[in-house]
Design a protein around this motif. Structure first.
Motif, short mmCIF file in Angstrom:
data_model
loop_
_atom_site.label_atom_id
_atom_site.label_comp_id
_atom_site.label_asym_id
_atom_site.label_seq_id
_atom_site.Cartn_x
_atom_site.Cartn_y
_atom_site.Cartn_z
N LYS B 40 0.82 -1.21 0.00
CA LYS B 40 0.00 0.00 0.00
C LYS B 40 0.86 1.27 0.00
O LYS B 40 0.68 2.16 -0.83
CB LYS B 40 -0.94 0.00 1.22
CG LYS B 40 -1.84 -1.24 1.30
CD LYS B 40 -2.76 -1.21 2.50
CE LYS B 40 -2.05 -1.24 3.83
NZ LYS B 40 -1.28 -2.48 4.10
N SER B 41 1.79 1.32 0.95
CA SER B 41 2.67 2.51 1.00
C SER B 41 3.54 2.58 -0.25
O SER B 41 3.86 3.66 -0.74
CB SER B 41 3.56 2.47 2.24
OG SER B 41 2.77 2.59 3.39
N SER B 42 3.92 1.42 -0.75
CA SER B 42 4.74 1.39 -1.96
C SER B 42 3.99 2.02 -3.12
O SER B 42 4.57 2.80 -3.90
CB SER B 42 5.12 -0.04 -2.32
OG SER B 42 5.85 -0.62 -1.27
N PHE B 84 2.02 11.36 4.50
CA PHE B 84 2.91 10.24 4.75
C PHE B 84 2.49 9.39 5.96
O PHE B 84 1.97 9.91 6.94
CB PHE B 84 4.34 10.76 4.99
CG PHE B 84 5.02 11.26 3.76
CD1 PHE B 84 5.87 10.44 3.03
CD2 PHE B 84 4.81 12.56 3.32
CE1 PHE B 84 6.50 10.91 1.89
CE2 PHE B 84 5.45 13.04 2.18
CZ PHE B 84 6.30 12.21 1.45
N GLN B 85 2.77 8.09 5.83
CA GLN B 85 2.55 7.21 6.97
C GLN B 85 3.51 7.58 8.11
O GLN B 85 3.13 7.59 9.26
CB GLN B 85 2.76 5.75 6.55
CG GLN B 85 2.49 4.76 7.67
CD GLN B 85 2.55 3.30 7.19
OE1 GLN B 85 2.85 3.02 6.03
NE2 GLN B 85 2.24 2.37 8.09
N TYR B 86 4.75 7.92 7.73
CA TYR B 86 5.74 8.34 8.71
C TYR B 86 6.34 9.69 8.31
O TYR B 86 7.38 9.72 7.65
CB TYR B 86 6.85 7.30 8.84
CG TYR B 86 6.35 5.91 9.15
CD1 TYR B 86 5.83 5.60 10.40
CD2 TYR B 86 6.38 4.91 8.17
CE1 TYR B 86 5.35 4.32 10.68
CE2 TYR B 86 5.90 3.63 8.44
CZ TYR B 86 5.39 3.34 9.69
OH TYR B 86 4.93 2.09 9.97
N LEU B 169 -3.89 9.51 1.47
CA LEU B 169 -3.65 9.53 2.91
C LEU B 169 -3.20 8.15 3.36
O LEU B 169 -3.99 7.21 3.34
CB LEU B 169 -4.91 9.94 3.68
CG LEU B 169 -5.70 11.15 3.17
CD1 LEU B 169 -6.83 11.49 4.14
CD2 LEU B 169 -4.79 12.36 3.00
N ASP B 170 -1.92 8.04 3.72
CA ASP B 170 -1.39 6.74 4.09
C ASP B 170 -1.47 6.54 5.60
O ASP B 170 -0.65 7.07 6.35
CB ASP B 170 0.06 6.62 3.61
CG ASP B 170 0.58 5.18 3.70
OD1 ASP B 170 -0.17 4.30 4.20
OD2 ASP B 170 1.73 4.94 3.27
N GLU B 171 -2.46 5.79 6.01
CA GLU B 171 -2.67 5.50 7.43
C GLU B 171 -2.65 6.74 8.30
O GLU B 171 -2.03 6.77 9.36
CB GLU B 171 -1.62 4.49 7.93
CG GLU B 171 -1.79 3.14 7.26
CD GLU B 171 -1.08 2.02 8.02
OE1 GLU B 171 -0.92 2.16 9.24
OE2 GLU B 171 -0.71 1.03 7.39
MG LIG Z 1 2.27 1.26 4.78
#
Ligand SMILES: [Mg+2]
Ligand SMILES: Nc1ncnc2c1ncn2[C@@H]1O[C@H](COP(=O)(O)OP(=O)(O)OP(=O)(O)O)[C@@H](O)[C@H]1O
Lengths: 481, 254
Positions: B40-42, B84-86, B169-171
């Protein structure tokens, strides 16, 4: 698509923006270093006997000294006999105004972005421009004169205020201090002289732009600033130099004397030719800068932004002799390509209640090597001396280096010395984050770097800070994209 | 608005995306769910242009432009935003200064003049209220020392400020407390309009109760293996992913 390696390569390959040479006929001494040439310089400048004696003492000391070995870089081969020790733009008569200055010379300053004209008056800056070894233009003398401020070339000071020069010359950096200081004592060409009388707050920033121009000419500037009791002065030194093939030695000496409750702020933006991307051809910047806080509650503050030179090797220092005196050192040193910086400060706490603050921000890119070297010494009389040191390193890419050598010598138990150090890296993920918000990599690097150096640039006078920020961006951005 | 065709991508020689197909129209809200490590993030990174991912096959079109041809900053300027997720920390760069730079870069790309200080501050205030972002975070260094939840809220605040066409929107919901989840979701809902599209990557059906998706996709092992509506999220919540994996293996073994 741009990756951060490319950015880093671009930064490393960025060409020097101020590379050009001005054609002006030079009045030049033959190469070589000996007593005759020292006598020649002294005679050319019509110096009094005592000054020639002092030069010769400097030369005698020089001959007994060797190059130091403790520095964190390989000392380049220096053939001091191959240099010419005197060069002056040919001028036939005394100049009364800027209109009489060689237009090509003025054009050179223009290219460097030095507004040597009335505009400076409006912004409150008096300019004493040093072109190679001889001052060619001095402005606003009249206004300063009214207040009793002396701001002139060193040569002029020798002629017109010999008693002051004689009293203070070598009093902070003696002719025996180190090999480059001894060399400077022997052959110094010209420089600036400032005297602020008691109780006077100098109404404008005093600014000198240095520029090395003649081929194969070592530069041996000498600056002496004296702030008498209860006075204040802010002095700016900025430099750029044209591109050339052979390395150039620059061994200046700066001496500052602050009397009771006097304050001297000395700011430098140094952007000499750093050499090509293999480090060939850049300036060797071996400068001795030292100030003494002689009087009670006096203050000396050094701020430096060092972006140029192949090798920057200097430790602007403060001797805190007067009780409750204060010393500060704010520094940004940038290296890229194969540039080397070995810089920092020495603070000597002698008087009681003396305070010092050191903020050093090193930035390394390309294959640059950046060393912070600092000494904080506290003498037995320095009751309750305080020091705070913050020493940060920022790395861009994987091939650069950064080193910290903090030395502390305390001989008083009541002294409080604090040292903090950090090392950080501009990460690919940071650049990408900014990219993702529409900011290209060049701007991203500039944004991060400007944030990092803010604390130091804030110390500079406003317009100088803007210039310095621009210079940092030019230095680091490269032409990404 | 966004068309992804047979997208394959790898990182460090490892195949991560193995043929993604996705069509997103104006005004739509898409949710992507899927087990950890499914890609997913990829997918978000590839769309945003992260350079450690190599696209080996496929196409991505965004408003008629070949997205894969554009530099990351140009994708952002075209209107692709990734929360970003992070989110990374950038010491020394103030949140405010960063936002002003970003906003003006995007404006310059569109041929608009830089926003005047007063207008900028007005906009900042307005958006701060919209997503209930603490003003004392504005003058701090970008994300430096922010709590996990504060970082996520900063992402949504930036989204509000930069006003992109497509927001991924990643997490964004993970790490938010219950109130913050509601506030952030409300913010997103307020930003929704007929011109904007969203892709929300999440593990939790809970978020989708606030932000009602038009489509829910399940990403597994680099592929979208199922697409449905919000009921699919509910079903996943109840049954987990195993039944889907089994279905997939059955299909593949046939
Ligand atoms: Mg992810
Ligand atoms: N730089 C990398 N090097 C090697 N493998 C990577 C790299 N980046 C991602 N991967 C791998 O790619 C796969 C997909 O990761 P991704 O972050 O896209 O998963 P995700 O679906 O977002 O998971 P999560 O739900 O945990 O956030 C994982 O197996 C991960 O380990």
């Amino acid at each position: 698509m741009i990756n951060s390696n490319e950015i880093i390569d671009d930064i490393a390959n960025k060409e020097y923006e101020f590379g050009f040479s001005t054609d002006i006929e030079m009045d030049m001494a033959p190469p070589g270093l000996n007593e005759d040439i020292i006598r020649f310089i002294s005679a050319k400048k019509n110096e009094p006997e005592w000054l020639l004696e002092w030069r010769l003492k400097g030369f005698a000391a020089f001959k007994k000294m060797e190059f130091p070995k403790w520095q964190h870089f390989e000392m380049p081969e220096l053939d001091l006999q191959a240099l010419s020790y005197y060069a002056a733009p040919k001028q036939k008569k005394q100049l009364n105004s800027l209109d009489e200055v060689d237009p090509e010379l003025l054009a050179t300053f223009e290219k460097l972005g030095i507004p040597l004209n009335e505009q400076k008056a409006l912004t409150g800056v008096a300019v004493d421009a040093v072109f190679d070894s001889v001052s060619v233009a001095t402005t606003f003398k009249g206004k300063l004169k009214e207040m009793g401020v002396i701001f002139c070339s060193f040569g002029e000071a020798v002629q017109e205020h010999p008693e002051l020069v004689k009293k203070y010359l070598g009093s902070v950096v003696p002719h025996t201090d180190n090999i480059f200081a001894a060399l400077n004592a022997a052959v110094f060409s010209d420089g600036s002289f400032v005297y602020i009388p008691k109780g006077v707050r100098c109404p404008m920033e005093l600014s000198t732009y240095f520029r090395i121009n003649a081929q194969n000419t070592g530069q041996f500037e000498r600056t002496l600033i004296i702030a008498d009791d209860n006075s204040y002065v802010s002095y700016l030194e900025g430099c750029t130099a044209p591109m050339r093939d052979e390395n150039q030695l620059h061994a200046a000496v700066v001496e500052l004397v602050a009397m009771e409750q006097a304050e001297i702020k000395y700011s430098t933006v140094q952007n000499w030719y750093p050499g090509d991307k293999d480090g060939k051809g850049g300036i060797y910047n071996f400068v001795t800068k030292r100030g003494i806080c002689k009087g009670t509650s006096s203050k000396i503050s050094w701020t430096q932004v060092e972006t140029g030179s192949a090798i920057t090797w200097k430790y602007p220092s403060v001797i805190l002799q007067g009780d409750y005196a204060e010393g500060e050192f704010y520094s940004v040193a940038v290296v890229r390509n194969k540039q080397i910086a070995d810089t920092g400060t020495k603070i000597h706490h002698i008087g009681k209640g003396t305070k010092s603050r050191i903020i050093s921000k090193g930035i390394s890119a390309g294959r640059g090597d950046n060393s912070y070297r600092g000494l904080v010494s506290v003498g037995p009389r320095a009751e309750n001396a305080r020091n705070f040191t913050q020493c940060d390193s920022l790395l861009i890419g994987n091939q650069c280096g950064s080193h910290t050598f903090p030395y502390i010598e305390s001989r008083n138990k009541t002294a409080m010395i604090e040292h903090e150090a950090t090392t950080s890296k501009i990460g690919e993920d940071q650049i990408f984050y900014l990219n993702q918000r529409g900011i290209d990599s060049e701007k991203a690097v500039a944004l991060i770097v400007n944030g990092y150096v803010k604390e130091v640039l804030n110390q500079l006078p406003m317009e100088f800070a803007v210039e310095a920020q621009k210079l940092l961006s030019i230095t680091l951005e490269g032409s990404v994209g | 608005m966004l068309t992804i065709k047979n997208l394959h991508a790898e990182v460090e020689g490892k195949k991560i995306l193995k043929g993604i197909n996705l069509e997103i129209n104006k005004g739509e809200m898409h949710a992507i769910m899927g087990p950890n490590g499914s890609g997913k993030s990829s997918l978000a990174s590839v769309l945003a242009g992260r350079d450690n991912y190599t696209v080996t096959e496929g196409e991505v079109w965004f408003n008629g432009k070949n997205l894969l041809d554009l530099a990351p900053e140009d994708r952002a300027r075209e209107g692709v935003f990734l929360a970003f997720q992070y989110p990374v920390e950038i010491p020394g760069v103030s949140n405010l200064n960063f936002l002003k730079t970003a906003l003006n870069e995007i404006r310059a790309y569109k041929g608009l003049p830089a926003l005047e200080a007063r207008e900028f501050l007005k906009l900042t205030k307005e958006k701060q209220q919209l997503v209930d972002f603490h003003s004392n975070l504005m003058n701090r260094s970008l994300n430096e020392g922010f709590s996990g939840g504060e970082k996520k809220r900063n992402e949504i605040f930036q989204l509000a400020m930069l006003d992109p066409q497509l927001a991924i929107l990643d997490e964004t919901d993970s790490g938010l407390d219950i109130d913050a989840l509601r506030i952030v979701s409300n913010g997103v809902n307020k930003l929704r309009d007929a011109e904007k599209s969203f892709v929300v990557i999440t593990h939790y059906q809970r978020l989708l109760e606030y932000i009602i998706p038009d489509f829910v996709h399940v990403l597994y092992n680099g592929r979208i293996i199922k697409t449905g509506t919000k009921e699919l999220a509910l079903e996943l919540e109840e049954r987990g992913y195993d039944w889907l994996k089994e279905e997939l293996h059955l299909k593949e073994s046939v």
